[in-house]
Scaffold this active site. Structure first.
Site, PDB file in Angstrom:
ATOM      1  N   ALA A  66       0.870  -1.178   0.000  1.00  0.00           N
ATOM      2  CA  ALA A  66       0.000   0.000   0.000  1.00  0.00           C
ATOM      3  C   ALA A  66       0.906   1.227   0.000  1.00  0.00           C
ATOM      4  O   ALA A  66       2.074   1.155   0.405  1.00  0.00           O
ATOM      5  CB  ALA A  66      -0.875  -0.020   1.246  1.00  0.00           C
ATOM      6  N   GLY A 111       0.740  -4.937   1.067  1.00  0.00           N
ATOM      7  CA  GLY A 111      -0.465  -5.018   0.234  1.00  0.00           C
ATOM      8  C   GLY A 111      -0.244  -5.772  -1.069  1.00  0.00           C
ATOM      9  O   GLY A 111      -1.193  -6.291  -1.656  1.00  0.00           O
ATOM     10  N   GLU A 114      -0.538  -9.322  -0.161  1.00  0.00           N
ATOM     11  CA  GLU A 114      -1.963  -9.511   0.145  1.00  0.00           C
ATOM     12  C   GLU A 114      -2.800  -9.576  -1.140  1.00  0.00           C
ATOM     13  O   GLU A 114      -3.748 -10.356  -1.234  1.00  0.00           O
ATOM     14  CB  GLU A 114      -2.446  -8.379   1.061  1.00  0.00           C
ATOM     15  CG  GLU A 114      -1.810  -8.450   2.447  1.00  0.00           C
ATOM     16  CD  GLU A 114      -2.062  -7.208   3.293  1.00  0.00           C
ATOM     17  OE1 GLU A 114      -1.751  -6.092   2.826  1.00  0.00           O
ATOM     18  OE2 GLU A 114      -2.563  -7.345   4.410  1.00  0.00           O
ATOM     19  N   GLU A 134       4.689  -4.766   7.542  1.00  0.00           N
ATOM     20  CA  GLU A 134       3.876  -3.726   8.189  1.00  0.00           C
ATOM     21  C   GLU A 134       4.306  -3.368   9.606  1.00  0.00           C
ATOM     22  O   GLU A 134       4.333  -2.196   9.959  1.00  0.00           O
ATOM     23  CB  GLU A 134       2.389  -4.122   8.183  1.00  0.00           C
ATOM     24  CG  GLU A 134       1.713  -4.012   6.832  1.00  0.00           C
ATOM     25  CD  GLU A 134       1.856  -5.257   5.977  1.00  0.00           C
ATOM     26  OE1 GLU A 134       2.626  -6.159   6.354  1.00  0.00           O
ATOM     27  OE2 GLU A 134       1.198  -5.327   4.936  1.00  0.00           O
TER      28      GLU A 134
HETATM   29  N1  CAA Z   1       4.533   3.196  -1.030  1.00  0.00           N
HETATM   30  C1  CAA Z   1       4.894   4.327  -1.645  1.00  0.00           C
HETATM   31  N2  CAA Z   1       5.972   4.439  -2.436  1.00  0.00           N
HETATM   32  C2  CAA Z   1       6.735   3.347  -2.587  1.00  0.00           C
HETATM   33  C3  CAA Z   1       6.426   2.133  -1.966  1.00  0.00           C
HETATM   34  C4  CAA Z   1       5.267   2.078  -1.151  1.00  0.00           C
HETATM   35  N3  CAA Z   1       4.862   0.949  -0.575  1.00  0.00           N
HETATM   36  N4  CAA Z   1       7.380   1.222  -2.298  1.00  0.00           N
HETATM   37  C5  CAA Z   1       8.233   1.871  -3.100  1.00  0.00           C
HETATM   38  N5  CAA Z   1       7.857   3.141  -3.276  1.00  0.00           N
HETATM   39  C6  CAA Z   1       8.503   4.186  -4.083  1.00  0.00           C
HETATM   40  C7  CAA Z   1       9.712   4.766  -3.355  1.00  0.00           C
HETATM   41  O1  CAA Z   1       9.318   5.747  -2.438  1.00  0.00           O
HETATM   42  C8  CAA Z   1      10.493   5.316  -4.519  1.00  0.00           C
HETATM   43  O2  CAA Z   1       9.919   6.526  -4.912  1.00  0.00           O
HETATM   44  P1  CAA Z   1      10.855   7.797  -5.299  1.00  0.00           P
HETATM   45  O3  CAA Z   1      11.647   7.327  -6.473  1.00  0.00           O
HETATM   46  O4  CAA Z   1       9.863   8.878  -5.619  1.00  0.00           O
HETATM   47  O5  CAA Z   1      11.694   8.053  -4.104  1.00  0.00           O
HETATM   48  C9  CAA Z   1      10.237   4.320  -5.624  1.00  0.00           C
HETATM   49  O6  CAA Z   1       9.053   3.613  -5.255  1.00  0.00           O
HETATM   50  C10 CAA Z   1      11.340   3.299  -5.771  1.00  0.00           C
HETATM   51  O7  CAA Z   1      11.572   2.702  -4.514  1.00  0.00           O
HETATM   52  P2  CAA Z   1      13.011   2.643  -3.815  1.00  0.00           P
HETATM   53  O8  CAA Z   1      13.857   3.795  -4.221  1.00  0.00           O
HETATM   54  O9  CAA Z   1      12.794   2.456  -2.349  1.00  0.00           O
HETATM   55  O10 CAA Z   1      13.599   1.308  -4.482  1.00  0.00           O
HETATM   56  P3  CAA Z   1      14.656   0.292  -3.852  1.00  0.00           P
HETATM   57  O11 CAA Z   1      15.045  -0.628  -4.945  1.00  0.00           O
HETATM   58  O12 CAA Z   1      15.715   1.000  -3.114  1.00  0.00           O
HETATM   59  O13 CAA Z   1      13.797  -0.543  -2.748  1.00  0.00           O
HETATM   60  C11 CAA Z   1      11.884  -1.732  -1.917  1.00  0.00           C
HETATM   61  C12 CAA Z   1      12.722  -1.326  -3.148  1.00  0.00           C
HETATM   62  C13 CAA Z   1      12.701  -2.687  -1.018  1.00  0.00           C
HETATM   63  C14 CAA Z   1      10.639  -2.451  -2.419  1.00  0.00           C
HETATM   64  C15 CAA Z   1      11.503  -0.462  -1.111  1.00  0.00           C
HETATM   65  O14 CAA Z   1      10.937   0.498  -2.008  1.00  0.00           O
HETATM   66  C16 CAA Z   1      10.528  -0.686  -0.023  1.00  0.00           C
HETATM   67  O15 CAA Z   1      10.887  -1.217   1.028  1.00  0.00           O
HETATM   68  N6  CAA Z   1       9.241  -0.295  -0.234  1.00  0.00           N
HETATM   69  C17 CAA Z   1       8.217  -0.350   0.769  1.00  0.00           C
HETATM   70  C18 CAA Z   1       7.733  -1.779   0.958  1.00  0.00           C
HETATM   71  C19 CAA Z   1       6.723  -1.855   2.082  1.00  0.00           C
HETATM   72  O16 CAA Z   1       7.032  -1.595   3.236  1.00  0.00           O
HETATM   73  N7  CAA Z   1       5.483  -2.234   1.741  1.00  0.00           N
HETATM   74  C20 CAA Z   1       4.405  -2.373   2.702  1.00  0.00           C
HETATM   75  C21 CAA Z   1       3.605  -1.106   2.747  1.00  0.00           C
HETATM   76  S1  CAA Z   1       2.454  -1.135   4.058  1.00  0.00           S
HETATM   77  C22 CAA Z   1       1.140  -2.009   3.488  1.00  0.00           C
HETATM   78  O17 CAA Z   1       1.138  -2.577   2.413  1.00  0.00           O
HETATM   79  C23 CAA Z   1      -0.044  -2.052   4.425  1.00  0.00           C
HETATM   80  C24 CAA Z   1      -1.124  -2.968   4.062  1.00  0.00           C
HETATM   81  O18 CAA Z   1      -1.099  -4.143   4.386  1.00  0.00           O
HETATM   82  C25 CAA Z   1      -2.320  -2.499   3.396  1.00  0.00           C
END
Ligand code: CAA
Length: 260
Positions: A66, A111, A114, A134
């Site tokens: 998400a 998400g 999920e 999360e």
């Molecule tokens: N939400 C918003 N933006 C996200 C995102 C997310 N979940 N995942 C990645 N992005 C964005 C980053 O912010 C980045 O944007 P910018 O270029 O504008 O800075 C772009 O995507 C590329 O990401 P990274 O630069 O971080 O890429 P990376 O290769 O260094 O890392 C990754 C990749 C390990 C997937 C890392 O992006 C990451 O950890 N993302 C978050 C993953 C996460 O925690 N997901 C769970 C969200 S909570 C949820 O889902 C709740 C639920 O159950 C409903």
């Protein structure tokens, strides 16, 4: 309605839905969830589509969760509302009257994992990675992860993955039953289509009723579940395709199902 972050393409009996927000690794914001809801409406009404493949744009990520930037300032009521939106859309996908195969190239996190779990079948590339990160963000999984993960991989493993935020690779996801199959990245869509086409050769009404019996039956006790199966089994006999399938067998000829 114009779709911003989701595309829908058709190839004969198979529809391909792509979460298309690669700049954010296909993270699910409200706009994307609403697009997906609209696409599900279309799929529900499409009698020519027998199987759906759900994937993410680009090779790096299926869906990275998400959208954290959208969630970060939410209050309790808004958080609940966002969870309800995601869960509503995912539940509709899970209950769609045709099988959905998730084709998972790279990250399936939060998400994203999920979303994959709300699909019927998961095919992962060798590069895919899965996690429920999360609690590391100060939240619980909010789009069904606390419920579907234990149902898929068992209570102990689900709790371990959710409490630790461990990221697992495709081979481990296969070992614990989170995915059905792991294939080289370059073959991902080909393998997804091969499975979709194989399913699409069978009687679509029967496939739909199998999905209904499995999904509903898994939520109730075995006696009620068997009663659901009996009803769905009976319904098949009001279809032309049941007559066609059985007559083709008796007459030793190729069958031709019409989704009727
Ligand atoms: N939400 C918003 N933006 C996200 C995102 C997310 N979940 N995942 C990645 N992005 C964005 C980053 O912010 C980045 O944007 P910018 O270029 O504008 O800075 C772009 O995507 C590329 O990401 P990274 O630069 O971080 O890429 P990376 O290769 O260094 O890392 C990754 C990749 C390990 C997937 C890392 O992006 C990451 O950890 N993302 C978050 C993953 C996460 O925690 N997901 C769970 C969200 S909570 C949820 O889902 C709740 C639920 O159950 C409903």
């Amino acid at each position: 309605m114009e779709l911003k972050n989701v595309t829908l393409e058709k190839k004969e009996r198979v529809a391909v839905v792509t979460i298309n927000r690669p700049k954010a690794l296909n993270a699910l914001n409200s706009e994307t969830l609403k697009d997906l809801d609209v696409v599900i409406n279309e799929l529900e009404n499409d009698k020519d589509c027998y199987v759906v493949i759900l994937t993410g744009a680009g090779e790096k990520s299926f869906v990275a969760g998400a959208d954290i930037s959208e969630m970060k300032d939410l209050n309790e009521a808004q958080g609940e509302e966002f969870g309800i939106l995601g869960n509503k859309v995912f539940r509709r996908l899970e209950n769609l009257d045709k099988p959905v195969i998730a084709a998972i190239s790279g990250f399936a996190l939060g998400g994203g994992c999920e979303l994959a779990m709300a699909c019927d079948i998961r095919i992962a590339s060798e590069k895919a990675k899965f996690a429920q990160p999360e609690v590391g963000l100060g939240i619980t999984p909010g789009f069904g992860g606390t419920q579907r993960l234990p149902r898929l991989v068992g209570l102990g493993k689900a709790k371990e993955l959710i409490y630790t935020c461990d990221m697992i690779k495709a081979d481990e996801a296969l070992r614990i039953g989170l995915v059905n199959k792991v294939v080289p990245l370059e073959n991902l869509m080909e393998e997804a289509f091969a499975m979709a086409n194989k399913i699409a050769e069978n009687a679509p009404i029967a496939v739909k009723l199998c999905k209904d019996a499995i999904n509903r039956g898994m939520q109730v006790n075995i006696d009620e579940a068997i009663a659901i199966e009996a009803q769905d089994f009976g319904k098949c006999f009001s279809s032309e395709d049941q007559k066609e399938g059985m007559n083709a067998f008796i007459e030793r000829r190729a069958k031709s199902f019409q989704n009727k």
